[in-house]
Design a protein around this motif. Sequence first.
Motif: not given
Length: 142
Positions: A33-38
């Motif tokens: 997954l993209p490493a950003k708040p999710s």
Amino acid sequence: MIQLLQNNIPLSRIEFLDQLSIAAANEYSKVGLPAKPSLFLEISGNQADIGPVVRTTREIIEENGGSGFQHSSKMEERSKLWKARHELYYACKSTRPGHRTIITDVCVPISRLTDIILQMQTYFEQYNINGNLFLGTENQHG
């Protein structure tokens, strides 16, 4: 989240993971997954008839600045994602070998969810805490 609930989106699970938690899940559970708040959401209902609900959910998320919306009705994809969430404690712990892990748990009304996330991020910075933030709830409808 409030707008999703106000629009009667039948959410059975809601999970927030900060970028460090996503990065740990990627490494430990290999989810990519993209490493950003999710935000992870599980929408209840017949997956064959869920199209309009998914479209409304996407619109609300995008109207509020969210991006990268993904949806899957495939059980194996959904299971992999939720497995990564359930392994998150171990994933985060594995990023800091030899360190102690402390878990805390709070309960806040959903209307205050953003406030608690921002407050915890402030505490992490203020007290130089190397921590992950992930939280959620289950069974909103049913």
